[in-house]
Motif scaffolding. Structure first.
Motif, PDB file in Angstrom:
ATOM      1  N   PHE A  72       0.836  -1.206   0.000  1.00  0.00           N
ATOM      2  CA  PHE A  72       0.000   0.000   0.000  1.00  0.00           C
ATOM      3  C   PHE A  72       0.871   1.257   0.000  1.00  0.00           C
ATOM      4  CE2 PHE A  72      -2.430   3.263   2.330  1.00  0.00           C
ATOM      5  CZ  PHE A  72      -3.509   3.389   1.462  1.00  0.00           C
ATOM      6  N   ARG A  73       1.923   1.262   0.824  1.00  0.00           N
ATOM      7  CA  ARG A  73       2.839   2.401   0.885  1.00  0.00           C
ATOM      8  C   ARG A  73       3.548   2.602  -0.449  1.00  0.00           C
ATOM      9  NH1 ARG A  73       7.481   1.011   4.201  1.00  0.00           N
ATOM     10  NH2 ARG A  73       8.070   0.082   2.237  1.00  0.00           N
ATOM     11  N   ASP A  74       3.999   1.489  -1.056  1.00  0.00           N
ATOM     12  CA  ASP A  74       4.673   1.590  -2.356  1.00  0.00           C
ATOM     13  C   ASP A  74       3.749   2.176  -3.411  1.00  0.00           C
ATOM     14  OD1 ASP A  74       6.893   0.510  -1.133  1.00  0.00           O
ATOM     15  OD2 ASP A  74       6.601  -1.520  -1.958  1.00  0.00           O
ATOM     16  N   ARG A  75       2.495   1.729  -3.387  1.00  0.00           N
ATOM     17  CA  ARG A  75       1.509   2.253  -4.349  1.00  0.00           C
ATOM     18  C   ARG A  75       1.245   3.731  -4.091  1.00  0.00           C
ATOM     19  NH1 ARG A  75      -0.138   2.818  -9.142  1.00  0.00           N
ATOM     20  NH2 ARG A  75      -2.366   2.997  -9.387  1.00  0.00           N
ATOM     21  N   ALA A  76       1.203   4.123  -2.832  1.00  0.00           N
ATOM     22  CA  ALA A  76       1.012   5.534  -2.481  1.00  0.00           C
ATOM     23  C   ALA A  76       2.186   6.376  -2.981  1.00  0.00           C
ATOM     24  CB  ALA A  76       0.844   5.680  -0.969  1.00  0.00           C
ATOM     25  N   GLU A  77       3.399   5.826  -2.906  1.00  0.00           N
ATOM     26  CA  GLU A  77       4.573   6.547  -3.411  1.00  0.00           C
ATOM     27  C   GLU A  77       4.494   6.722  -4.928  1.00  0.00           C
ATOM     28  OE1 GLU A  77       7.851   4.258  -1.920  1.00  0.00           O
ATOM     29  OE2 GLU A  77       7.806   5.236   0.044  1.00  0.00           O
ATOM     30  N   GLU A  78       4.019   5.677  -5.627  1.00  0.00           N
ATOM     31  CA  GLU A  78       3.830   5.787  -7.078  1.00  0.00           C
ATOM     32  C   GLU A  78       2.801   6.864  -7.412  1.00  0.00           C
ATOM     33  OE1 GLU A  78       2.780   2.004  -8.760  1.00  0.00           O
ATOM     34  OE2 GLU A  78       4.435   0.970  -7.781  1.00  0.00           O
ATOM     35  N   LEU A  79       1.705   6.845  -6.684  1.00  0.00           N
ATOM     36  CA  LEU A  79       0.665   7.858  -6.906  1.00  0.00           C
ATOM     37  C   LEU A  79       1.178   9.255  -6.587  1.00  0.00           C
ATOM     38  CD1 LEU A  79      -2.506   6.075  -5.525  1.00  0.00           C
ATOM     39  CD2 LEU A  79      -2.001   6.635  -7.901  1.00  0.00           C
ATOM     40  N   ALA A  80       1.981   9.375  -5.550  1.00  0.00           N
ATOM     41  CA  ALA A  80       2.539  10.677  -5.181  1.00  0.00           C
ATOM     42  C   ALA A  80       3.419  11.224  -6.312  1.00  0.00           C
ATOM     43  CB  ALA A  80       3.330  10.564  -3.886  1.00  0.00           C
ATOM     44  N   ALA A  81       4.187  10.348  -6.950  1.00  0.00           N
ATOM     45  CA  ALA A  81       5.033  10.778  -8.074  1.00  0.00           C
ATOM     46  C   ALA A  81       4.166  11.250  -9.246  1.00  0.00           C
ATOM     47  CB  ALA A  81       5.952   9.643  -8.508  1.00  0.00           C
ATOM     48  N   LYS A  82       3.080  10.524  -9.515  1.00  0.00           N
ATOM     49  CA  LYS A  82       2.181  10.918 -10.611  1.00  0.00           C
ATOM     50  C   LYS A  82       1.466  12.229 -10.298  1.00  0.00           C
ATOM     51  CE  LYS A  82       1.439   6.329 -12.486  1.00  0.00           C
ATOM     52  NZ  LYS A  82       0.485   5.288 -12.842  1.00  0.00           N
ATOM     53  N   VAL A  83       1.076  12.406  -9.057  1.00  0.00           N
ATOM     54  CA  VAL A  83       0.414  13.642  -8.650  1.00  0.00           C
ATOM     55  C   VAL A  83       1.397  14.816  -8.745  1.00  0.00           C
ATOM     56  CG1 VAL A  83      -0.640  14.837  -6.686  1.00  0.00           C
ATOM     57  CG2 VAL A  83      -1.366  12.529  -7.270  1.00  0.00           C
ATOM     58  N   ALA A  84       2.647  14.594  -8.384  1.00  0.00           N
ATOM     59  CA  ALA A  84       3.664  15.644  -8.511  1.00  0.00           C
ATOM     60  C   ALA A  84       3.859  16.031  -9.975  1.00  0.00           C
ATOM     61  CB  ALA A  84       4.984  15.180  -7.896  1.00  0.00           C
ATOM     62  N   GLU A  85       3.852  15.044 -10.859  1.00  0.00           N
ATOM     63  CA  GLU A  85       3.958  15.325 -12.295  1.00  0.00           C
ATOM     64  C   GLU A  85       2.740  16.110 -12.781  1.00  0.00           C
ATOM     65  OE1 GLU A  85       3.965  12.937 -16.542  1.00  0.00           O
ATOM     66  OE2 GLU A  85       4.585  11.853 -14.753  1.00  0.00           O
ATOM     67  N   LEU A  86       1.566  15.733 -12.305  1.00  0.00           N
ATOM     68  CA  LEU A  86       0.342  16.461 -12.651  1.00  0.00           C
ATOM     69  C   LEU A  86       0.433  17.908 -12.185  1.00  0.00           C
ATOM     70  CD1 LEU A  86      -2.577  16.582 -13.692  1.00  0.00           C
ATOM     71  CD2 LEU A  86      -3.302  15.722 -11.454  1.00  0.00           C
ATOM     72  N   ASP A  87       0.954  18.111 -11.003  1.00  0.00           N
ATOM     73  CA  ASP A  87       1.104  19.464 -10.473  1.00  0.00           C
ATOM     74  C   ASP A  87       2.022  20.299 -11.360  1.00  0.00           C
ATOM     75  OD1 ASP A  87       0.633  21.517  -8.642  1.00  0.00           O
ATOM     76  OD2 ASP A  87       2.378  20.965  -7.429  1.00  0.00           O
ATOM     77  N   THR A  88       3.093  19.703 -11.827  1.00  0.00           N
ATOM     78  CA  THR A  88       4.024  20.399 -12.731  1.00  0.00           C
ATOM     79  C   THR A  88       3.323  20.775 -14.035  1.00  0.00           C
ATOM     80  OG1 THR A  88       5.890  19.199 -11.795  1.00  0.00           O
ATOM     81  CG2 THR A  88       6.225  20.197 -13.960  1.00  0.00           C
ATOM     82  N   ARG A  89       2.532  19.858 -14.566  1.00  0.00           N
ATOM     83  CA  ARG A  89       1.805  20.134 -15.816  1.00  0.00           C
ATOM     84  C   ARG A  89       0.748  21.218 -15.625  1.00  0.00           C
ATOM     85  NH1 ARG A  89       1.161  14.925 -19.548  1.00  0.00           N
ATOM     86  NH2 ARG A  89       3.212  14.019 -19.208  1.00  0.00           N
ATOM     87  N   LEU A  90       0.092  21.197 -14.477  1.00  0.00           N
ATOM     88  CA  LEU A  90      -0.908  22.227 -14.200  1.00  0.00           C
ATOM     89  C   LEU A  90      -0.264  23.606 -14.115  1.00  0.00           C
ATOM     90  CD1 LEU A  90      -3.126  20.401 -11.557  1.00  0.00           C
ATOM     91  CD2 LEU A  90      -3.808  21.067 -13.869  1.00  0.00           C
ATOM     92  N   GLU A  91       0.892  23.683 -13.501  1.00  0.00           N
ATOM     93  CA  GLU A  91       1.593  24.967 -13.414  1.00  0.00           C
ATOM     94  C   GLU A  91       2.011  25.450 -14.805  1.00  0.00           C
ATOM     95  OE1 GLU A  91       2.500  28.367 -11.846  1.00  0.00           O
ATOM     96  OE2 GLU A  91       1.601  26.760 -10.671  1.00  0.00           O
ATOM     97  N   ALA A  92       2.447  24.517 -15.659  1.00  0.00           N
ATOM     98  CA  ALA A  92       2.799  24.888 -17.034  1.00  0.00           C
ATOM     99  C   ALA A  92       1.559  25.383 -17.783  1.00  0.00           C
ATOM    100  CB  ALA A  92       3.424  23.692 -17.754  1.00  0.00           C
TER     101      ALA A  92
END
Length: 133
Positions: A72-92
């Protein structure tokens, strides 16, 4: 007679320019409203992403003893990385919208500068002054 024709053409040209300017103003207002709506939605999305990042960060900081907990923690870390990428795209995207709004303002300024206060003057059977040179 010639003065009347010139006066009529000049008035007609001004009315057409006023109509064109009005249409351009409506288009610009519509485009600005679209950009504003996009910005509102983008900011709301960024707020949701910010909350999601905080929650995922809390999950990844927990210590899990079971294999399921670690998975569960590993999956949360994967999701956190994807959410961080989404945040970068939203700022762009936010930057792109602001640039588009700036381009709209610049375009409006150049259109209004080209029209002058009364718009282009037409001579009977001729082209607008300044069109060819």
């Amino acid at each position: 007679m010639g003065a009347e024709v010139l006066s009529t053409l000049s008035q007609t040209g001004h009315e057409e320019n006023a109509g064109t300017t009005g249409r351009k103003a409506r288009w610009q207002a519509m485009l600005e409203a679209i950009a504003d709506e996009m910005l509102v939605r983008l900011v709301a999305t960024q707020a949701a992403v910010y909350r999601a990042r905080g929650q995922l960060e809390q999950v990844t900081n927990l210590q899990w003893e079971s294999p399921a907990g670690r998975a569960f923690r590993d999956r949360a870390e994967e999701l956190a990385a994807k959410v961080a990428e989404l945040d970068t795209r939203l700022e762009a995207a936010r930057t792109q919208i602001w640039m588009a709004r700036s381009d709209l303002a610049e375009l409006e300024s150049s259109i209004l500068a080209g029209l002058g206060t009364l718009g282009p003057i037409m001579t009977p059977g001729g082209l607008p002054r300044g069109l060819l040179g």
